[in-house]
Design a protein around this motif. Structure first.
Motif, PDB file in Angstrom:
ATOM      1  N   GLU B 149       0.440  -6.919  14.146  1.00 55.35           N
ATOM      2  CA  GLU B 149      -0.187  -6.323  12.972  1.00 55.35           C
ATOM      3  C   GLU B 149       0.272  -7.105  11.740  1.00 55.35           C
ATOM      4  O   GLU B 149       1.312  -7.756  11.753  1.00 55.35           O
ATOM      5  CB  GLU B 149       0.168  -4.824  12.848  1.00 55.35           C
ATOM      6  N   ILE B 151       0.922  -7.035   7.539  1.00 55.49           N
ATOM      7  CA  ILE B 151       1.071  -6.292   6.289  1.00 55.49           C
ATOM      8  C   ILE B 151       1.096  -7.304   5.154  1.00 55.49           C
ATOM      9  O   ILE B 151       1.932  -8.201   5.159  1.00 55.49           O
ATOM     10  CB  ILE B 151       2.377  -5.471   6.267  1.00 55.49           C
ATOM     11  N   ASP B 160      -9.189  -7.083  -4.466  1.00 58.97           N
ATOM     12  CA  ASP B 160      -9.787  -7.163  -3.133  1.00 58.97           C
ATOM     13  C   ASP B 160      -8.702  -7.067  -2.059  1.00 58.97           C
ATOM     14  O   ASP B 160      -7.570  -7.515  -2.241  1.00 58.97           O
ATOM     15  CB  ASP B 160     -10.565  -8.470  -2.976  1.00 58.97           C
ATOM     16  N   ALA B 161      -9.066  -6.450  -0.948  1.00 56.69           N
ATOM     17  CA  ALA B 161      -8.129  -6.292   0.170  1.00 56.69           C
ATOM     18  C   ALA B 161      -8.926  -6.376   1.470  1.00 56.69           C
ATOM     19  O   ALA B 161     -10.023  -5.844   1.547  1.00 56.69           O
ATOM     20  CB  ALA B 161      -7.430  -4.942   0.071  1.00 56.69           C
ATOM     21  N   PRO B 162      -8.403  -7.036   2.497  1.00 58.67           N
ATOM     22  CA  PRO B 162      -7.114  -7.742   2.496  1.00 58.67           C
ATOM     23  C   PRO B 162      -7.209  -9.106   1.826  1.00 58.67           C
ATOM     24  O   PRO B 162      -8.305  -9.552   1.489  1.00 58.67           O
ATOM     25  CB  PRO B 162      -6.797  -7.887   3.982  1.00 58.67           C
ATOM     26  N   SER B 163      -6.070  -9.755   1.647  1.00 62.13           N
ATOM     27  CA  SER B 163      -6.011 -11.070   1.016  1.00 62.13           C
ATOM     28  C   SER B 163      -6.639 -12.132   1.913  1.00 62.13           C
ATOM     29  O   SER B 163      -6.738 -11.955   3.129  1.00 62.13           O
ATOM     30  CB  SER B 163      -4.550 -11.443   0.768  1.00 62.13           C
ATOM     31  N   GLY B 164      -7.039 -13.235   1.321  1.00 62.72           N
ATOM     32  CA  GLY B 164      -7.571 -14.358   2.091  1.00 62.72           C
ATOM     33  C   GLY B 164      -6.569 -14.875   3.112  1.00 62.72           C
ATOM     34  O   GLY B 164      -6.933 -15.224   4.236  1.00 62.72           O
ATOM     35  N   ILE B 167      -6.530 -12.613   6.185  1.00 56.69           N
ATOM     36  CA  ILE B 167      -7.701 -12.813   7.048  1.00 56.69           C
ATOM     37  C   ILE B 167      -7.571 -14.126   7.827  1.00 56.69           C
ATOM     38  O   ILE B 167      -7.823 -14.179   9.036  1.00 56.69           O
ATOM     39  CB  ILE B 167      -8.990 -12.778   6.201  1.00 56.69           C
ATOM     40  N   GLY B 196      -5.111   1.141   9.020  1.00 58.84           N
ATOM     41  CA  GLY B 196      -5.437  -0.145   8.413  1.00 58.84           C
ATOM     42  C   GLY B 196      -6.826  -0.642   8.757  1.00 58.84           C
ATOM     43  O   GLY B 196      -7.616   0.064   9.388  1.00 58.84           O
ATOM     44  N   GLY B 197      -7.118  -1.851   8.308  1.00 59.32           N
ATOM     45  CA  GLY B 197      -8.391  -2.483   8.618  1.00 59.32           C
ATOM     46  C   GLY B 197      -8.315  -3.153   9.973  1.00 59.32           C
ATOM     47  O   GLY B 197      -7.299  -3.741  10.318  1.00 59.32           O
ATOM     48  N   SER B 198      -9.391  -3.061  10.741  1.00 57.92           N
ATOM     49  CA  SER B 198      -9.358  -3.581  12.114  1.00 57.92           C
ATOM     50  C   SER B 198     -10.102  -4.905  12.207  1.00 57.92           C
ATOM     51  O   SER B 198     -11.281  -5.000  11.878  1.00 57.92           O
ATOM     52  CB  SER B 198     -10.000  -2.557  13.056  1.00 57.92           C
ATOM     53  N   PHE B 199      -9.378  -5.916  12.657  1.00 58.71           N
ATOM     54  CA  PHE B 199      -9.952  -7.253  12.833  1.00 58.71           C
ATOM     55  C   PHE B 199     -10.225  -7.465  14.322  1.00 58.71           C
ATOM     56  O   PHE B 199      -9.915  -6.612  15.154  1.00 58.71           O
ATOM     57  CB  PHE B 199      -8.946  -8.278  12.290  1.00 58.71           C
ATOM     58  N   ILE B 205      -4.768  -4.868   9.804  1.00 61.00           N
ATOM     59  CA  ILE B 205      -4.290  -5.454   8.550  1.00 61.00           C
ATOM     60  C   ILE B 205      -4.098  -4.335   7.534  1.00 61.00           C
ATOM     61  O   ILE B 205      -4.987  -3.524   7.323  1.00 61.00           O
ATOM     62  CB  ILE B 205      -5.294  -6.481   7.992  1.00 61.00           C
ATOM     63  N   HIS B 206      -2.893  -4.321   6.938  1.00 63.46           N
ATOM     64  CA  HIS B 206      -2.531  -3.299   5.960  1.00 63.46           C
ATOM     65  C   HIS B 206      -2.281  -3.972   4.615  1.00 63.46           C
ATOM     66  O   HIS B 206      -1.489  -4.909   4.542  1.00 63.46           O
ATOM     67  CB  HIS B 206      -1.269  -2.563   6.404  1.00 63.46           C
ATOM     68  N   SER B 207      -2.917  -3.486   3.560  1.00 64.59           N
ATOM     69  CA  SER B 207      -2.796  -4.094   2.232  1.00 64.59           C
ATOM     70  C   SER B 207      -2.102  -3.132   1.277  1.00 64.59           C
ATOM     71  O   SER B 207      -2.616  -2.054   1.000  1.00 64.59           O
ATOM     72  CB  SER B 207      -4.193  -4.422   1.688  1.00 64.59           C
TER      73      SER B 207
END
Lengths: 267, 267, 267, 267
Positions: B149, B151, B160-164, B167, B196-199, B205-207
């Motif tokens: 994971e 962070i 903007d989230a998550p950061s470049g 990603i 968090g966001g799921s990739f 991914i946690h922002s």
């Protein structure tokens, strides 16, 4: 087809963990367990399971002859490990060895024997994949960010400091960055020891000892406006099992001795 | 002999940092500074120093002709960067470029031109060596510890989230571990978004956004009984300077375009 | 004089840990162990020790009458805990209770009974002193550094997110900082959920789930140019034992019910 | 009504930060700026802003008489600070002082004068709220989790180790836990200094010095099966501003001297 595995030193704490791990691996079958302790017991209860139909036996030679395994995993003691390895090789069985303390002469004999018999053999002082990766990355990072300090943290029953892993890390970092020297000569310690133990080139190692910790290490690299930190946290003997499984699978395709898990990971 | 450097986009925040860094580098000499802003000013005060005898000028072509540098560092804007690079190459000057936003067509033209002229050219969206190392190590670790994971933590003005970088990290991890899938399908979020966001493949991914933070990222790998964490903390624009210096030194010995600092570090 | 202790729910995982802890405490003596499971067994082997001369028995009432303890520690189940507490109080025995799930009506009855009998009673949903301190400090810090996010990290078999401790922390933080609201309305999530779960006033909670983790939480406060982080790492059931010991010692001097370990720590 | 503020030592690095902070505070108005340097300049450009209509002046006495402020913030030097404070008090102006180095005799005189005039005065060696909270929490935690080690991390230009904040932390921890003594007498250092500097009762302090760091400290408490960590990261002078603002607002309602920000936070 399944990989047939015998565990030597099965009664010990690492041995039990290996028994359980091999038992649960879908591509392996546990065919024997050897230890001078507990002879005749079923091994299941050793890891809190019901009986599994494999019993502890005292003589490695006999177990290997009867069960004809592919691999022997050895977590015994320095005084018997070399003999165990040779016995296994003579039976055509590939050793995966976590026992430390072999002499360099014993190691040479084993290298020669495994090479001659064209059998794989993995010997590793540290099977924790995370620790091996940490050390590997530290060596790479040191080429570009040569300022580095190491903090290792262990439970307060660990009496020696720094840890073997910290010293190993400092060695590979020192080798990777060449004759770089960090730290200002004008530094002053108001309390002796505050700046930690000093390794080659001024790499500082700090050892923390507290109850509630298990085995942890952080390697911090500093550069202009940034730091890069690599940290490994190990909380149980289980942390060695992925490395043991990897070695069992890979030893089937090797010829001769591979020393150190890092040489299996990054060949 | 010293490497002669011109900086384009010298008046901007990154440009000033590059001016200062090149000025202080023992193996380089700052011979020119180009920007449409501040024409005629001495560049020293741009980084808080006294005058240094180099003045800002508006026309890149003229500066290159007069100063005959070895390298042009470009931190300008997407609309002029491609033209600047071509101008430099035609003058026999090697570009080191941190400006982002070029089209793939522009990039192709530059590849062709640099190849034809047998001149080095480095283009990198991220010059922070620590971040590049973090991503590299994440890709390696994912092969052996595929549960991961991310962070990332930034100041609370980042919208903007998550950061470049997060990603990009998730992309290389996903590629390295293949079609591995993590996370239990029976997981339940009592507060939506908690996990968090799921990739791809379930990488979360946690922002985090808070005042007092600058730019930080931690990649955590979990395995049996252990975790391995790789963390990069960047606190200022200075963090890009070691990467810029490295690129200036290495571009002298290259032919053609190298895209991405990682391809300079681990060739 | 030594504090005489009976453990109810002694066969369970928490119960065994309490047996061992009381057995080793110098100022306590283990006089009885109650569970419907394992009746007649000596309790020593439950925590890996030799026999200690205390056997598991099924009836709490009988054990209390025979052993006349000072304190009963209860880690049983929601359906029996209230009855156990009342039984203890009627025997003049002070309850220390870690079992959760009592109804508010049961709790009221117990408060009344303990008050009437002038007997101490400690009931705590969380006996981990470190977690209780973390929550307490978070509430204090939020008054001065109101921007806060919470990251909780657990093993990947934990299916619900966020954890109860994270929600409790967010509650006390929200209460401490009043109607403060954090986060910019113009924030954009490029991947849904990246910014975590949103609690009252915009407190974000991020839940990480990975093998190799146990139970961890970090509360990060951000202010101008600084962050303050409070982190609790728990790696085993042992982490509850100092809180249980503290409660056993303190309950001797209480009258009536104290609910929550925090009310023992910071009275 | 707005709080009228004069800044003494306005030209210095801390002074400029205070100017900017007061200028931006909605409940304050910047009415004067005093420094022996830069006389006659408008102060706006000192923090990168346009002119704001307040000019630097050399004589504190004259500025106070003309601007009739409520509060004077002083970040000057040890040789003038005591005189400045007395001047302010005689003008009925409340001092908020970050300058260190006053003698205890000077401090006594100021205490007496502020008490007599019934005017508030705040003097604080450390205005970073996060650091003050860290030390406060460390003292509280030490009562319940007495095993503790301190790691402080600073940029590699800091020559003395450990930091003043680390020593202050160790002092309050030692006081809070009484005559507790940690560490095993049989510990062995294979590299001298590895276990850090030893403070009263065996509290170990570890000082890390690396480029890319600014000012950081972590206090780790260990107990059975758990650790509790409190960490403060400071990345700029801005970190002192919330404490300065708090002191300006609170000094309006005080009588006499309050020494130490902690005594404003937790009265």
């Amino acid at each position: 087809t399944l990989i047939r595995v015998v565990v030597a030193g099965a009664y010990g704490r690492m041995g039990r963990e290996v028994l359980k791990t091999v038992w649960q691996a879908e591509d392996m079958v546990l065919v024997g367990a050897v230890d001078v302790r507990g002879e005749g017991q079923d091994v299941g209860p050793l890891w809190g399971a019901p009986e599994v139909g494999v019993t502890l036996q005292g003589e490695l030679d006999k177990v290997l002859a009867e069960t004809r395994p592919d691999v022997m995993v050895d977590f015994t003691t320095p005084d018997v490990v070399a003999e165990n390895i040779k016995t296994a090789l003579h039976h055509g069985v590939r050793p995966v060895v976590g026992t430390t303390g072999m002499s360099s002469r014993e190691l040479e004999e084993i290298r020669a024997l495994a090479g001659e018999l064209k059998l794989g053999c993995v010997i590793a002082p540290n099977f924790a994949i995370g620790a091996v990766l940490m050390i590997r990355f530290a060596a790479e990072a040191a080429r570009y960010l040569p300022h580095v300090e190491i903090i290792e943290l262990h439970h307060d029953q660990k009496l020696d400091a720094p840890s073997g892993t910290a010293i190993k890390t400092a060695e590979v970092v020192a080798a990777a960055r060449g004759d770089f020297r960090q730290g200002l000569p004008t530094e002053v310690e108001k309390i002796p020891g505050a700046r930690g133990g000093s390794f080659d080139g001024g790499i500082r190692i700090h050892s923390v000892r507290l109850p509630g910790l298990v085995a942890h290490q952080e390697v911090i690299f500093g550069g202009l406006g940034q730091t890069l930190s690599i940290r490994h946290d190990s909380i149980s003997r289980e942390s060695f099992m992925p490395g043991v499984l990897l070695a069992i699978r890979r030893v089937m395709h090797l010829e001769g001795v591979v020393y150190g898990l890092e040489n299996l990971l990054f060949e």
